[in-house]
Scaffold this motif. Sequence first.
Motif, PDB file in Angstrom:
ATOM      1  N   TYR A  58      15.233   5.717 -41.566  1.00 43.71           N
ATOM      2  CA  TYR A  58      16.628   5.582 -41.953  1.00 43.71           C
ATOM      3  C   TYR A  58      16.962   6.469 -43.156  1.00 43.71           C
ATOM      4  O   TYR A  58      18.080   6.991 -43.285  1.00 43.71           O
ATOM      5  CB  TYR A  58      16.949   4.122 -42.280  1.00 43.71           C
ATOM      6  CG  TYR A  58      17.239   3.272 -41.076  1.00 43.71           C
ATOM      7  CD1 TYR A  58      16.530   2.098 -40.831  1.00 43.71           C
ATOM      8  CD2 TYR A  58      18.229   3.620 -40.183  1.00 43.71           C
ATOM      9  CE1 TYR A  58      16.793   1.309 -39.724  1.00 43.71           C
ATOM     10  CE2 TYR A  58      18.495   2.844 -39.066  1.00 43.71           C
ATOM     11  CZ  TYR A  58      17.783   1.697 -38.830  1.00 43.71           C
ATOM     12  OH  TYR A  58      18.049   0.924 -37.729  1.00 43.71           O
ATOM     13  N   ASP A  59      15.986   6.655 -44.049  1.00 47.03           N
ATOM     14  CA  ASP A  59      16.222   7.492 -45.236  1.00 47.03           C
ATOM     15  C   ASP A  59      16.495   8.940 -44.853  1.00 47.03           C
ATOM     16  O   ASP A  59      17.236   9.651 -45.542  1.00 47.03           O
ATOM     17  CB  ASP A  59      15.032   7.411 -46.185  1.00 47.03           C
ATOM     18  CG  ASP A  59      14.900   6.034 -46.817  1.00 47.03           C
ATOM     19  OD1 ASP A  59      13.800   5.708 -47.307  1.00 47.03           O
ATOM     20  OD2 ASP A  59      15.897   5.279 -46.816  1.00 47.03           O
ATOM     21  N   TYR A  60      15.865   9.415 -43.747  1.00 48.06           N
ATOM     22  CA  TYR A  60      16.091  10.802 -43.337  1.00 48.06           C
ATOM     23  C   TYR A  60      17.551  11.048 -42.977  1.00 48.06           C
ATOM     24  O   TYR A  60      18.044  12.191 -43.070  1.00 48.06           O
ATOM     25  CB  TYR A  60      15.206  11.149 -42.138  1.00 48.06           C
ATOM     26  CG  TYR A  60      13.763  11.357 -42.487  1.00 48.06           C
ATOM     27  CD1 TYR A  60      12.765  10.624 -41.856  1.00 48.06           C
ATOM     28  CD2 TYR A  60      13.390  12.280 -43.446  1.00 48.06           C
ATOM     29  CE1 TYR A  60      11.432  10.798 -42.182  1.00 48.06           C
ATOM     30  CE2 TYR A  60      12.060  12.458 -43.780  1.00 48.06           C
ATOM     31  CZ  TYR A  60      11.079  11.720 -43.156  1.00 48.06           C
ATOM     32  OH  TYR A  60       9.770  11.901 -43.478  1.00 48.06           O
ATOM     33  N   MET A  61      18.258  10.010 -42.544  1.00 50.02           N
ATOM     34  CA  MET A  61      19.652  10.178 -42.170  1.00 50.02           C
ATOM     35  C   MET A  61      20.546  10.437 -43.392  1.00 50.02           C
ATOM     36  O   MET A  61      21.638  10.988 -43.257  1.00 50.02           O
ATOM     37  CB  MET A  61      20.153   8.941 -41.414  1.00 50.02           C
ATOM     38  CG  MET A  61      19.399   8.662 -40.115  1.00 50.02           C
ATOM     39  SD  MET A  61      19.971   7.163 -39.291  1.00 50.02           S
ATOM     40  CE  MET A  61      21.677   7.591 -38.989  1.00 50.02           C
ATOM     41  N   GLN A  62      20.080  10.039 -44.574  1.00 52.33           N
ATOM     42  CA  GLN A  62      20.877  10.176 -45.789  1.00 52.33           C
ATOM     43  C   GLN A  62      20.583  11.460 -46.544  1.00 52.33           C
ATOM     44  O   GLN A  62      21.327  11.834 -47.443  1.00 52.33           O
ATOM     45  CB  GLN A  62      20.619   8.970 -46.710  1.00 52.33           C
ATOM     46  CG  GLN A  62      20.759   7.609 -46.027  1.00 52.33           C
ATOM     47  CD  GLN A  62      22.136   7.399 -45.452  1.00 52.33           C
ATOM     48  OE1 GLN A  62      23.137   7.876 -46.011  1.00 52.33           O
ATOM     49  NE2 GLN A  62      22.218   6.681 -44.324  1.00 52.33           N
ATOM     50  N   ARG A  63      19.475  12.141 -46.197  1.00 57.65           N
ATOM     51  CA  ARG A  63      19.083  13.326 -46.956  1.00 57.65           C
ATOM     52  C   ARG A  63      19.823  14.554 -46.453  1.00 57.65           C
ATOM     53  O   ARG A  63      20.108  14.692 -45.274  1.00 57.65           O
ATOM     54  CB  ARG A  63      17.577  13.551 -46.845  1.00 57.65           C
ATOM     55  CG  ARG A  63      16.764  12.415 -47.443  1.00 57.65           C
ATOM     56  CD  ARG A  63      15.284  12.707 -47.272  1.00 57.65           C
ATOM     57  NE  ARG A  63      14.472  11.585 -47.744  1.00 57.65           N
ATOM     58  CZ  ARG A  63      13.154  11.519 -47.619  1.00 57.65           C
ATOM     59  NH1 ARG A  63      12.500  12.504 -47.032  1.00 57.65           N
ATOM     60  NH2 ARG A  63      12.477  10.481 -48.080  1.00 57.65           N
ATOM     61  N   GLN A  64      20.066  15.487 -47.349  1.00 61.82           N
ATOM     62  CA  GLN A  64      20.670  16.768 -47.022  1.00 61.82           C
ATOM     63  C   GLN A  64      19.666  17.854 -47.387  1.00 61.82           C
ATOM     64  O   GLN A  64      19.551  18.269 -48.537  1.00 61.82           O
ATOM     65  CB  GLN A  64      21.980  16.963 -47.824  1.00 61.82           C
ATOM     66  CG  GLN A  64      23.024  15.914 -47.536  1.00 61.82           C
ATOM     67  CD  GLN A  64      23.554  16.028 -46.116  1.00 61.82           C
ATOM     68  OE1 GLN A  64      23.562  17.110 -45.525  1.00 61.82           O
ATOM     69  NE2 GLN A  64      23.995  14.899 -45.559  1.00 61.82           N
ATOM     70  N   LYS A  81      22.325  15.301 -36.667  1.00 63.67           N
ATOM     71  CA  LYS A  81      23.195  15.536 -37.823  1.00 63.67           C
ATOM     72  C   LYS A  81      23.879  16.898 -37.714  1.00 63.67           C
ATOM     73  O   LYS A  81      25.045  17.062 -38.093  1.00 63.67           O
ATOM     74  CB  LYS A  81      22.389  15.432 -39.105  1.00 63.67           C
ATOM     75  CG  LYS A  81      21.937  14.002 -39.432  1.00 63.67           C
ATOM     76  CD  LYS A  81      20.902  13.968 -40.534  1.00 63.67           C
ATOM     77  CE  LYS A  81      21.444  14.478 -41.846  1.00 63.67           C
ATOM     78  NZ  LYS A  81      20.438  14.348 -42.930  1.00 63.67           N
ATOM     79  N   ASN A 106      28.558  12.804 -38.985  1.00 64.81           N
ATOM     80  CA  ASN A 106      28.544  11.344 -39.155  1.00 64.81           C
ATOM     81  C   ASN A 106      29.074  10.611 -37.921  1.00 64.81           C
ATOM     82  O   ASN A 106      29.320   9.403 -37.970  1.00 64.81           O
ATOM     83  CB  ASN A 106      29.383  10.946 -40.372  1.00 64.81           C
ATOM     84  CG  ASN A 106      28.795  11.497 -41.662  1.00 64.81           C
ATOM     85  OD1 ASN A 106      27.583  11.588 -41.803  1.00 64.81           O
ATOM     86  ND2 ASN A 106      29.673  11.868 -42.605  1.00 64.81           N
TER      87      ASN A 106
END
Length: 592
Positions: free
Chosen positions: A538-544, A561, A566
């Motif tokens: 889930y953390d990978y979805m928040q990283r840029q 992504k 989103n």
Amino acid sequence: MKRLITILDHIRLRDKMLLLYFLCVFTPIVLTNLIFYHVTSQNVKEQRIQDITRALEQTKIEFYREFEDAMEISSIFYTDYRLNEVLEETYSHPADYIAVYDTYLRRILNSTYSPVYHSVGGITIYTDNSTLLNSGGISFIDERVKSFPWYTKIPPGRQSKPIFVRTDDSADESTDEQIHPFSLIRRMNYFYSPSGREKILKIELRMSSIREIFNNLNLQGSLFLLNERGEIEYTNDPKVDINHKSVAYSTLKMNENTMEFKTSYVLTNNLNGWSIVAAVSRDEVLYEMQEPRNFALLLTCVNMLLPTLIIIWITRSLNVRLRRILKHVKKVKNQHFELIPGTESSDEIGQLTGEFNRMTLRIKRLINDVYVADIQRKNLEIQRRHAQLNALHCQINPHFLFNALETIRMRSLIKHEDETARIIHNMARIFRNSLVWNKDRVTLQEELELIRCFLEIQQYRFGERIKYEVQASSEDLDHLIPKMVVLTLVENASIHGIEPLKHGGRIEILFGHEEGQLILTVRDNGVGMSAEQVQRLYDYMQRQEEMGERIGLQNVIYRLKLYYGNRFKLIIRSAPGEGTEIRIMIPADRDL
């Protein structure tokens, strides 16, 4: 990774092929067959142990049935009022007793019970009534009888509990058995005796039936019947003498290669605490493991021989032609413009040879026809040609692998190995699809074809260990999805979810459509993931950040992504030992 690529760039092509052979052919085949042998051997060993355990349990049950037959007869005699009257009667003349014997005793001692219960070898009633005749199953209790070891073991007084012992009085037995027979002995005091006479019932078991039970063909070893004190009451091992003395099982010296199996009688009348022990040679248990071992060795040799010959043949073809090209390239460097002889082939090396020959002729013509000033301009064209050569060289390896797969598939079809050819064809389709990235999105139908190819390969590898189900509506097959997104999830479910399970598992791939959203679901009942692993995804979805070297589910998240920003949703449900479900919801888009 870049450093590894740099190192590979300095390794000769032949050495690269050897490295590819050992890493992709030799090592996987050896490891696969070692795992196959280990798993098969363990299954054979466990099955053999189960067979021995069941055979031992069967021996225990059959012996108990023999004992129960004797107990049932003893209960009938014990409560027979008429028999008690006959034994208590005082006969004034032997003729009176003989008349009673002929009308009653002969029938119950010689005819009624023995034919019904084949395990009974004989029935004898001992009594101190001197008016009875000592014959026909009736014996007097005299000093000789009282000296028998079994007589001393009868409980005194009014106790009527039967005892189960081996009767070792040679004067009383007329048998040539190696082991003294078992007998059930019981004091017959169910009815009140005004005369105070003593009556004892002895039911002898037929030893041939006992011997037949213990000579179980599924138990190739020694069987020991132990009493509650751990002493041997019966054995089929002729080396153990239990007739002249009590032998404790713990005192026997067993071979270090012996495996012991034990079953006990629990809460049973008179046999409580008794047990049956089987001493079986470990070689006998593991004998059937020789067949899977030989099969694994044969399979390894077959799997190694054919791929090795094919790889050597193809590698030699590549290496010889490339070395010839390299040789002529070096000549061009020294301004010797010689054409590469031989007919042009249609593969990449043949195209490279043709391009080299055309380039050589053109360079030679340019040198001869154009001014030196113009040569500088033409050098740019030569450099561009070298770039093309480098690009072609980079394509050699993947196309070689694809052609090698196609060659193996064709040879399999020629040899009528249809299943192998089909699996290789599936591998080639996946491999070809992975090389072609000219379109980023494919239809759901195209993705399903690749998924079925991959799952058929997995079933070919693992057989019944892996099962799958694909559900998709025909109305959704023309929807567009990112290429190989669902295939990556199926691959993760198979490799990380199902393969670690000893007995395999099941994968479900579901496609649905709801309120303008395409729902992609991959579910398995594998080993599952911990909460930390799920949270990390889930953390990978928040990283840029850049793509880098991500693989697997990280790659899927990154590409989603890129495509949808989103507008997509990812749900992961997983727990250790409970499997994993990954659901992706993306905007529904059709190929218009």
